[in-house]
Design an enzyme around this catalytic site. Structure first.
Site, PDB file in Angstrom:
ATOM      1  N   GLU A 116      22.890  34.623 -44.609  1.00 50.64           N
ATOM      2  CA  GLU A 116      22.364  33.622 -43.448  1.00 50.64           C
ATOM      3  C   GLU A 116      22.593  33.526 -42.462  1.00 50.64           C
ATOM      4  O   GLU A 116      21.428  32.597 -41.870  1.00 50.64           O
ATOM      5  CB  GLU A 116      24.037  33.150 -44.027  1.00 50.64           C
ATOM      6  CG  GLU A 116      25.163  32.783 -45.392  1.00 50.64           C
ATOM      7  CD  GLU A 116      24.662  32.126 -45.849  1.00 50.64           C
ATOM      8  OE1 GLU A 116      23.925  31.084 -45.254  1.00 50.64           O
ATOM      9  OE2 GLU A 116      25.196  32.005 -47.169  1.00 50.64           O
ATOM     10  N   HIS A 133      19.063  32.230 -43.056  1.00 55.79           N
ATOM     11  CA  HIS A 133      18.805  30.893 -42.921  1.00 55.79           C
ATOM     12  C   HIS A 133      18.965  30.379 -40.735  1.00 55.79           C
ATOM     13  O   HIS A 133      18.668  29.951 -40.754  1.00 55.79           O
ATOM     14  CB  HIS A 133      19.824  29.978 -43.400  1.00 55.79           C
ATOM     15  CG  HIS A 133      19.308  30.156 -44.513  1.00 55.79           C
ATOM     16  ND1 HIS A 133      18.311  29.522 -45.427  1.00 55.79           N
ATOM     17  CD2 HIS A 133      20.782  30.663 -45.845  1.00 55.79           C
ATOM     18  CE1 HIS A 133      18.495  29.513 -46.733  1.00 55.79           C
ATOM     19  NE2 HIS A 133      20.175  29.813 -47.109  1.00 55.79           N
ATOM     20  N   HIS A 143      15.618  31.215 -39.150  1.00 54.78           N
ATOM     21  CA  HIS A 143      15.080  29.815 -39.341  1.00 54.78           C
ATOM     22  C   HIS A 143      15.070  28.787 -38.935  1.00 54.78           C
ATOM     23  O   HIS A 143      14.318  27.643 -38.353  1.00 54.78           O
ATOM     24  CB  HIS A 143      14.917  29.827 -40.941  1.00 54.78           C
ATOM     25  CG  HIS A 143      13.289  28.784 -42.254  1.00 54.78           C
ATOM     26  ND1 HIS A 143      13.401  28.008 -42.688  1.00 54.78           N
ATOM     27  CD2 HIS A 143      12.253  28.624 -41.709  1.00 54.78           C
ATOM     28  CE1 HIS A 143      12.134  27.813 -43.600  1.00 54.78           C
ATOM     29  NE2 HIS A 143      11.693  27.731 -42.491  1.00 54.78           N
TER      30      HIS A 143
END
Ligand SMILES: [Zn+2]
Length: 677
Positions: A467, A470, A473
């Protein structure tokens, strides 16, 4: 030179969000936006300003909606849930309207066709290209008659998807087995028995109740010593919502599957595609259907020998243990677990003391700091939705670049699972300021008990890294336009690249030294436990690989080769795929496809391959670190500059090539899985 852009730093008022105000506030914003868009389109502002002003409107909506949707997931209440459900159709109506807005489409097309287009940068051009593509996919180019047909198809498709999942849900919930004594449930762990008692009590029964809910089903298939019981539960589970099994015909999805496939095919053709697989690929990284099929078949061919070998070992083991001469589908999970325990004797529970949460977090942050030159520190948030929540700031050379909320522990009224979501997106605002990205990172770990800190299993550590990938990102993006900044505009089959990529560090001895430390002795994970952990990582990876490939290939061929006259025989196609890539024989009554919600009700239609696709990308990208050093700062910077910071601003294949200097290869994934050397 200092950044000329100002930072806007007003954070969501979580503590002051009231369910009663959600709908009126949302209606106000939607109505303002409708007016705003109309005014914009009456006299479209020149050039890029049009997009900037549209993003401004969109951002106001997102900033109002994001905390509501987030709180609905993490501090749910009846009133909030009601408001949330009331809001969904309002939002979907608004979005459909935008997708069908002819004037808006023309204005954006003009901008893309204008001479100014060439002067825009890569991210701006990508944003316009995506917008035009999405307009086409929502049928803007169609004749009035076809538009009507498009609307009917979409409406019916969404009804069918929702009926499909209702049938699966009803079939799952209707079946159960009741036992007065625990005897039949021998082998089940205490937690599973406690669940069975709880289920019985909830139904005013004494004793134990087994259901088809995943935790109950999974426990029986993995630990249940009673072979007959396993067979019975297996049969009920894999015939749910079908023409077979104990509830045959009751919630049968057969005709829904056929109608879904036929209407998806019609929808794709209406929009000018040959089939639904092509339609699905229009928004993905994979270039064409042949590429996806060869990708899956190539992986299958390379993995099959290993999968066959693993099955053979499992068969021998079952024979030695219990004289099972022929392994059945309902024996696989059970004997696999026995074999795993006998070979590796390492349990996730045993690892917990080595992963106290504070150590894991500081280790995770130093991994990110080494790789991407970012400093992360806890700061005080103005407001949070729960006292467990922590707030962090990311900085580079003393300048803030993003923030995230961390909500780690399971509790009542909080949705299960782990996820990253956007609170706010990085964006260059009209007044010249820079809006910094903000993320929510949510997990459901066991909270601290007594005086001991919260302790994670290695699996949970991996989830956290995933996670967080993510999150990076979203937060390390350097793109200034909301539509393609962070995870926005990233193709579905590429969006798991950064998350799966970060997981790799959970398996590196150098990184484990940073993230592990016994909560009492501060000792890092001992090498003997580490070796066991690494050895167990690839247990049955061949069998797992071909199982995923079976699902992916079935899904993709079904949508690529669908024929309406005579209609494709779904079962026959599945049988054919199984004979090609699967090693486990299933009984004839198996109707796996009738419960395959991912592709029939979950948005993964002709897209299930994405899981493997992204795994190949992340393993391959990591192989550069294996060669150049897992903490090589230059390689880390390269990954940041070519992939992480770029968000959806360019084609993912191009970004990948920028980083690797070539197209992706499956070798690294096969090597990491122990399938190839
Ligand atoms: Zn993910």
């Amino acid at each position: 030179m200092s950044n000329p852009l100002l930072e806007t730093a007003v954070f969501p008022p979580f503590a002051r969000i009231e369910a009663d105000h959600v709908i009126p506030a949302l209606q106000q914003i939607l109505s303002d936006n409708r007016k705003g868009i109309e005014e914009l389109l009456n006299q479209p502002p020149p050039g890029w300003q049009l997009i900037q002003q549209l993003e401004q409107l969109d951002d106001r909506l997102n900033q109002a909606w994001s905390p509501v949707s987030h709180m609905n997931a993490v501090v749910n209440s009846d009133s909030l849930r009601q408001a949330y459900n009331e809001a969904l159709p309002l939002l979907s109506e608004y979005n459909t309207e935008l997708g069908q807005n002819e004037k808006l489409f023309q204005a954006i097309r003009q901008l893309a066709d204008s001479e100014g287009y060439a002067e825009l940068n890569q991210s701006q051009r990508q944003l316009l290209d995506n917008a035009l593509r999405d307009f086409k996919l929502s049928g803007i180019d169609l004749s009035a008659e076809d538009k009507l047909r498009y609307g009917e198809l979409q409406k019916r498709l969404s009804e069918l998807s929702s009926q499909f999942s209702e049938n699966v849900l009803d079939a799952t919930q209707s079946w159960s087995l009741h036992f007065e004594q625990a005897e039949a449930l021998a082998g089940l762990p205490d937690t599973a028995l406690a669940l069975a008692v709880q289920t019985a009590t909830a139904r005013d029964l004494s004793g134990y109740v087994i259901t088809l809910d995943f935790p109950s089903y999974f426990a029986v298939m993995t630990y249940g010593d009673n072979r007959q019981l396993r067979e019975q539960v297996y049969q009920a589970y894999c015939t749910r919502a079908s023409d077979q099994g104990p509830d045959a015909g009751k919630w049968d999805n057969s005709s829904i599957i056929n109608e879904l496939l036929s209407l998806r095919h019609a929808l794709a053709q209406l929009l000018g595609f040959t089939n639904y697989a092509e339609y699905s690929l229009a928004t993905k990284m994979a270039e064409n259907a042949d590429q996806v099929v060869s990708f899956l078949r190539d992986l299958a061919q390379k993995s099959l020998p290993m999968a066959q070998q693993e099955l053979k070992e499992l068969q021998q083991f079952a024979n030695q243990q219990d004289g099972i001469s022929e392994l059945k589908a309902w024996d696989i999970g059970y004997y696999s677990e026995q074999l795993r325990q006998c070979r590796y004797a390492v349990s996730q529970e045993e690892l917990r003391p080595y992963f106290p949460i504070d150590k894991v977090l500081s280790g995770l942050f130093s991994v990110a700091s080494k790789l991407f030159a970012v400093d992360i520190e806890a700061v005080t948030a103005d407001e949070v939705w729960h006292s467990d929540v922590k707030f962090f700031r990311l900085q580079r050379q003393g300048v803030a670049i993003g923030y995230f909320y961390l909500d780690l522990y399971a509790r009542d009224k909080k949705r299960g699972g782990a996820w990253m979501d956007e609170c706010r997106v990085r964006r260059h605002c009209e007044d010249g300021s820079l809006q910094l990205p903000v993320a929510y990172l949510v997990c459901n770990f066991n909270p601290a008990v007594g005086d001991d800190p919260a302790l994670l299993t290695h699996q949970e550590v991996t989830t956290l890294f995933h996670e967080f990938g993510h999150g990076l990102h979203h937060l390390l993006t350097e793109i200034d336009w909301a539509g393609v900044s962070g995870i926005n505009g990233v193709a579905w089959d590429a969006v798991e690249l950064p998350s799966q990529f970060m997981e790799n560090w959970c398996w590196q001895p150098e990184a484990l030294e940073l993230i592990s430390g016994h909560y009492q002795t501060q000792q890092s994970l001992p090498s003997e436990l580490l070796d066991k952990l690494l050895a167990a990582r690839n247990f049955q990876s061949g069998m797992m690989m071909v199982r995923q490939l079976e699902f992916a290939l079935f899904d993709f061929l079904l949508h690529r080769d669908y024929c309406s006259q005579p209609a494709t025989d779904v079962q026959a196609l599945l049988n054919q795929v199984r004979s090609e890539v699967s090693v486990i024989k299933v009984p004839e009554y198996n109707r796996f496809q009738h419960g395959f919600s991912h592709i029939f009700s979950g948005g993964y239609g002709a897209g299930y391959y994405s899981y493997k696709w992204a795994e190949v990308l992340s393993a391959d990208a990591f192989s550069r670190f294996e060669q150049e050093g897992v903490f090589n700062t230059a390689t880390g910077r390269d990954f940041l500059d070519t992939i992480l910071s770029k968000g959806g601003s360019a084609q993912p294949m191009q970004l990948f090539i920028d980083f690797m200097g070539r197209e992706p290869s499956v070798d690294a994934l096969l090597r990491h899985s122990g399938i190839q050397r």
